[in-house]
Design an enzyme around this catalytic site. Structure first.
Site, PDB file in Angstrom:
ATOM      1  N   ASP A 172       0.948  -1.243  -0.076  1.00 29.01           N
ATOM      2  CA  ASP A 172      -0.121   0.047   0.112  1.00 29.01           C
ATOM      3  C   ASP A 172       0.823   1.240  -0.195  1.00 29.01           C
ATOM      4  O   ASP A 172       1.920   1.213   0.646  1.00 29.01           O
ATOM      5  CB  ASP A 172      -0.895   0.065   1.110  1.00 29.01           C
ATOM      6  CG  ASP A 172      -2.036   1.000   1.080  1.00 29.01           C
ATOM      7  OD1 ASP A 172      -3.204   0.471   0.917  1.00 29.01           O
ATOM      8  OD2 ASP A 172      -1.640   2.143   1.136  1.00 29.01           O
ATOM      9  N   ARG A 230     -11.124  -2.856 -10.069  1.00 30.28           N
ATOM     10  CA  ARG A 230     -11.841  -2.454 -11.380  1.00 30.28           C
ATOM     11  C   ARG A 230     -11.190  -3.186 -12.488  1.00 30.28           C
ATOM     12  O   ARG A 230      -9.749  -3.404 -12.588  1.00 30.28           O
ATOM     13  CB  ARG A 230     -11.637  -0.688 -11.612  1.00 30.28           C
ATOM     14  CG  ARG A 230     -12.515   0.207 -10.654  1.00 30.28           C
ATOM     15  CD  ARG A 230     -13.993  -0.082 -11.043  1.00 30.28           C
ATOM     16  NE  ARG A 230     -14.788   0.733 -10.160  1.00 30.28           N
ATOM     17  CZ  ARG A 230     -15.484   0.324  -9.082  1.00 30.28           C
ATOM     18  NH1 ARG A 230     -15.289  -0.841  -8.663  1.00 30.28           N
ATOM     19  NH2 ARG A 230     -16.178   1.160  -8.492  1.00 30.28           N
ATOM     20  N   GLU A 259     -16.408  -3.464 -19.413  1.00 30.44           N
ATOM     21  CA  GLU A 259     -17.608  -2.893 -18.895  1.00 30.44           C
ATOM     22  C   GLU A 259     -17.655  -1.455 -19.235  1.00 30.44           C
ATOM     23  O   GLU A 259     -16.626  -0.785 -18.938  1.00 30.44           O
ATOM     24  CB  GLU A 259     -17.505  -2.819 -17.095  1.00 30.44           C
ATOM     25  CG  GLU A 259     -17.897  -4.336 -16.428  1.00 30.44           C
ATOM     26  CD  GLU A 259     -17.668  -3.889 -15.114  1.00 30.44           C
ATOM     27  OE1 GLU A 259     -16.569  -4.638 -14.402  1.00 30.44           O
ATOM     28  OE2 GLU A 259     -18.422  -3.367 -14.072  1.00 30.44           O
ATOM     29  N   HIS A 287     -19.704  -7.899 -11.582  1.00 33.26           N
ATOM     30  CA  HIS A 287     -19.662  -6.607 -10.619  1.00 33.26           C
ATOM     31  C   HIS A 287     -20.587  -6.644  -9.357  1.00 33.26           C
ATOM     32  O   HIS A 287     -21.391  -5.831  -9.360  1.00 33.26           O
ATOM     33  CB  HIS A 287     -19.623  -5.313 -11.531  1.00 33.26           C
ATOM     34  CG  HIS A 287     -18.981  -4.060 -10.603  1.00 33.26           C
ATOM     35  ND1 HIS A 287     -18.158  -3.335 -11.630  1.00 33.26           N
ATOM     36  CD2 HIS A 287     -18.737  -3.750  -9.341  1.00 33.26           C
ATOM     37  CE1 HIS A 287     -17.936  -2.397 -10.752  1.00 33.26           C
ATOM     38  NE2 HIS A 287     -18.109  -2.803  -9.431  1.00 33.26           N
TER      39      HIS A 287
HETATM   40  O1  LIG Z   1     -22.029   0.928  -7.519  1.00 33.08           O
HETATM   41  C1  LIG Z   1     -21.901  -0.071  -7.981  1.00 33.08           C
HETATM   42  O2  LIG Z   1     -22.499  -0.556  -8.895  1.00 33.08           O
HETATM   43  C2  LIG Z   1     -20.525  -1.011  -7.534  1.00 33.08           C
HETATM   44  C3  LIG Z   1     -19.884  -0.475  -6.403  1.00 33.08           C
HETATM   45  C4  LIG Z   1     -18.554  -0.988  -6.029  1.00 33.08           C
HETATM   46  O3  LIG Z   1     -17.790  -1.243  -7.166  1.00 33.08           O
HETATM   47  C5  LIG Z   1     -17.520   0.186  -5.164  1.00 33.08           C
HETATM   48  O4  LIG Z   1     -17.219   1.030  -5.735  1.00 33.08           O
HETATM   49  O5  LIG Z   1     -18.083   0.202  -3.943  1.00 33.08           O
END
Ligand SMILES: O=C(O)CC[C@@H](O)C(=O)O
Length: 313
Positions: A172, A230, A259, A287
């Site tokens: 991190d 992501r 996506e 997702h």
């Molecule tokens: O809002 C969403 O569709 C997914 C949320 C999730 O990937 C997040 O970033 O918490």
């Protein structure tokens, strides 16, 4: 007493509306207007509550003359032009505390399914095929798991995996984050030791294609890969090459580079995507890692609590 006017751009748990109304916020729900339509009226609002339907880019933010906050129901804020929002003095609020447990359970679930061939073996038996040697699994116990990112999601994941007897290490950019579940290491050490690699980072300019061909070649061991962050954190072409070469032993993907947004369909005319969808070594989910019944409610409560704490006297 607040009389701030808030625009809600995505459907969420109803407690957001109930509790904000009870705190005297003025609310308007708009789940269908286009980007341009929202741009045309955004100057009237003090706050916006979003997931990811509408990109809040420079053009949008510069029209939002009264905007004091953007509240993201979820963790990822890649849909927001953060430097512009900060320059305009707009407060950014997200709520990863609400879906970190769902994400962590999803990571463990996908790894158990992939490493023990549970889905494939079940499908085979249902089709009258009884194979045992071909379906011999791989234990999580004793594996070194390398996490990239140790915020809410990373830590919740480390907590579960350490309970499975994994050695959890993480990298991190913030220092001194080691705890009872995991040890902080350099990226070099992580690449030397990890047998499972899992991403828990936001998508930023720096983390775009963080995992690419050279990164994968630097990994000392063949490894399992997990992505609940992501899709664009990894260069899919390199992942596919590494799966074909056996360097990546298997991949658990809740997110895909292809996506368009969380809610739109996939572009299917893509050779790499076709490989991922057809390969036995890959598990793909749409997702949904942070998308449980419980996280829907917790995300809503976290976001309301943060808004109320900041804007109600
Ligand atoms: O809002 C969403 O569709 C997914 C949320 C999730 O990937 C997040 O970033 O918490």
């Amino acid at each position: 007493m607040s009389s701030m006017r808030i625009l809600l751009l995505d459907k969420n748990h109803p407690l957001i509306t109930e509790q904000l109304l009870a705190n005297n916020f003025i609310l308007e729900e708009d789940f269908t207007s286009s980007y341009d339509e929202v741009c045309n009226k955004i100057e009237n609002y003090d706050g916006i509550i979003i997931r990811s339907r509408i990109p809040l880019d420079k053009n949008f933010l510069e029209k939002a003359k009264k905007l004091k906050f953007i509240a993201r129901v979820g963790a990822g804020m890649e849909n927001i032009d953060i430097p512009v929002a900060e320059k305009l003095g707009i407060q950014l609020i997200n709520s990863p505390e609400g879906n970190r447990d769902s994400v962590a359970e999803h990571v463990v679930g996908m790894l158990l399914i992939l490493m023990n061939r549970l889905f494939i073996a079940s499908q085979e038996v249902k089709n009258g095929i009884w194979l045992r040697e071909e379906n011999r699994g791989d234990e999580l116990l004793g594996k070194t798991v390398g996490l990239i990112g140790y915020g809410n999601m990373g830590k919740a994941t480390a907590k579960r995996l350490s309970g499975f007897g994994c050695k959890v290490i993480f990298h991190d950019i913030s220092p001194d984050l080691s705890d009872e579940y995991a040890t902080q290491v350099s990226l070099h050490e992580l690449k030397e030791q990890a047998e499972v690699l899992s991403l828990h980072i936001p998508l930023t300019e720096e983390s775009y294609y963080l995992i690419d061909g050279p990164f994968i070649s630097d990994m000392k061991n063949d490894f399992y890969f997990v992505n609940t962050a992501r899709g664009k954190n990894i260069e899919t072409k390199s992942l596919v090459e590494a799966l074909k070469a056996g360097k990546v032993k298997g991949a658990c993907l809740d997110v895909l580079e292809y996506e368009k947004s969380s809610f739109e369909n996939l572009e299917v005319e893509n050779e790499d995507l076709k490989y991922l969808l057809e390969s036995e070594k890959v598990i793909v989910t749409p997702h949904i890692a942070g998308w449980t019944h419980q996280s829907k409610e917790k995300l809503a409560q976290v976001i309301v609590d943060k808004i109320v704490a900041k804007f109600v006297d």
